[in-house]
Design a protein around this motif. Structure first.
Motif, mmCIF file in Angstrom:
data_model
loop_
_atom_site.group_PDB
_atom_site.id
_atom_site.type_symbol
_atom_site.label_atom_id
_atom_site.label_comp_id
_atom_site.label_asym_id
_atom_site.label_seq_id
_atom_site.Cartn_x
_atom_site.Cartn_y
_atom_site.Cartn_z
ATOM 1 N N ILE A 94 -4.855 -21.783 -32.157
ATOM 2 C CA ILE A 94 -4.810 -20.248 -32.123
ATOM 3 C C ILE A 94 -3.934 -20.103 -30.927
ATOM 4 C CG2 ILE A 94 -5.802 -18.117 -31.647
ATOM 5 C CD1 ILE A 94 -8.533 -19.199 -32.774
ATOM 6 N N GLY A 95 -2.903 -19.450 -30.993
ATOM 7 C CA GLY A 95 -1.886 -19.374 -29.934
ATOM 8 C C GLY A 95 -1.785 -17.665 -29.614
ATOM 9 N N ILE A 96 -1.715 -17.584 -28.139
ATOM 10 C CA ILE A 96 -1.650 -16.071 -27.532
ATOM 11 C C ILE A 96 -0.417 -15.879 -26.780
ATOM 12 C CG2 ILE A 96 -3.145 -14.442 -26.399
ATOM 13 C CD1 ILE A 96 -5.401 -16.088 -26.757
ATOM 14 N N ASP A 97 0.019 -14.778 -27.069
ATOM 15 C CA ASP A 97 1.304 -14.564 -26.281
ATOM 16 C C ASP A 97 1.437 -12.824 -26.316
ATOM 17 O OD1 ASP A 97 3.770 -16.475 -25.320
ATOM 18 O OD2 ASP A 97 4.196 -14.084 -25.247
ATOM 19 N N LEU A 98 2.180 -12.330 -25.045
ATOM 20 C CA LEU A 98 2.763 -10.915 -25.162
ATOM 21 C C LEU A 98 3.586 -10.763 -26.088
ATOM 22 C CD1 LEU A 98 2.406 -10.333 -21.406
ATOM 23 C CD2 LEU A 98 0.673 -9.820 -22.924
ATOM 24 N N LEU A 99 4.387 -11.662 -26.476
ATOM 25 C CA LEU A 99 5.405 -11.812 -27.355
ATOM 26 C C LEU A 99 5.053 -11.884 -28.793
ATOM 27 C CD1 LEU A 99 8.254 -13.558 -25.337
ATOM 28 C CD2 LEU A 99 7.964 -11.019 -25.269
ATOM 29 N N GLU A 100 5.854 -11.222 -29.749
ATOM 30 C CA GLU A 100 5.468 -11.638 -31.005
ATOM 31 C C GLU A 100 5.892 -12.994 -31.335
ATOM 32 O OE1 GLU A 100 6.399 -9.925 -35.647
ATOM 33 O OE2 GLU A 100 7.379 -8.873 -33.903
ATOM 34 N N ILE A 101 5.080 -13.774 -32.229
ATOM 35 C CA ILE A 101 5.359 -15.103 -32.537
ATOM 36 C C ILE A 101 5.674 -15.207 -34.040
ATOM 37 C CG2 ILE A 101 4.746 -17.684 -32.352
ATOM 38 C CD1 ILE A 101 2.974 -16.888 -30.056
#
Length: 223
Positions: A94-101
């Protein structure tokens, strides 16, 4: 996966063409990208970033990604580290980022802040249990002032560590980017209290002129 050490042979240096309209800093960045063997190798292998090789090299040395592991990737964009974790045997990523991936088969991405209320419980539910490995290759925007930049990345790493301690399973591992100087005393004391082994590393894929390094903590001990 092919070992990251098996990079393409170094080519003759590529020179920029029609670069007069670019700033000096942009010209330097482009020149470096064009002549970086890791950039070429990442493109040839379909990897999302050259940074993927850093995780490969850390995993080769410290055996971080176990078969069937549950992995959380903080600041995951563009997904290069999540990609490596899957290819090396992780069962859940599971990846989390403020940017869309962009979607990646086998991984789940959350666009948001890992500090949002309830994120720990959400991740544990999505993983089907606590994480075996928490990764962060996050870095703040740099100011060019060494002391300020060091404080900024230390604050980010300390926040990620506190978060990791809430979601890691016993004997789990934590990897975070730092700048030269390594973990400061307070963070190092926390790491040594909560993990069996704490080491600093600068993988070969990290550019020689970069101040970045990584802390690798293994053998998590819940309180």
């Amino acid at each position: 996966m092919t070992s990251p050490s098996n990079l393409p042979p170094r080519r003759e240096a590529v020179r920029l063409k029609n670069a007069r309209k670019l700033s000096t800093s942009s010209q330097r960045w482009l020149q470096r990208q064009l002549n970086d063997p890791y950039v070429a190798a990442a493109k040839a292998r379909g990897l999302r970033s050259r940074a993927a090789f850093k995780l490969m090299e850390l995993d080769d040395k410290y055996k971080l990604i176990e078969q069937g592991a549950r992995v959380v990737d903080l600041g995951a964009a563009p997904g290069g580290w999540s990609q490596v974790a899957l290819e090396r045997g992780a069962a859940k990523v599971i990846g989390i980022d403020l940017l869309e991936i962009q979607p990646l088969a086998g991984a789940e991405f959350i666009q948001g802040d890992f500090l949002e209320e309830g994120m720990e419980a959400r991740l544990i539910e999505m993983l089907g249990g606590k994480a075996d490995l928490v990764l962060t290759d996050m870095a703040p925007n740099t100011s060019g002032h060494v002391a300020t930049d060091h404080l900024r990345i230390m604050a980010l790493a300390e926040t990620a560590l506190a978060f990791a301690c809430d979601i890691l399973a016993p004997n789990g591992a934590f990897v975070a980017k730092l700048f030269q100087g390594g973990a400061e005393r307070e963070m190092l004391n926390t790491l040594k209290a909560r993990f069996k082994q704490v080491r600093h590393a600068k993988p070969p894929a990290s550019r020689k002129d970069s101040k970045e390094m990584y802390v690798v903590a293994t053998g998590f001990r819940p309180e």
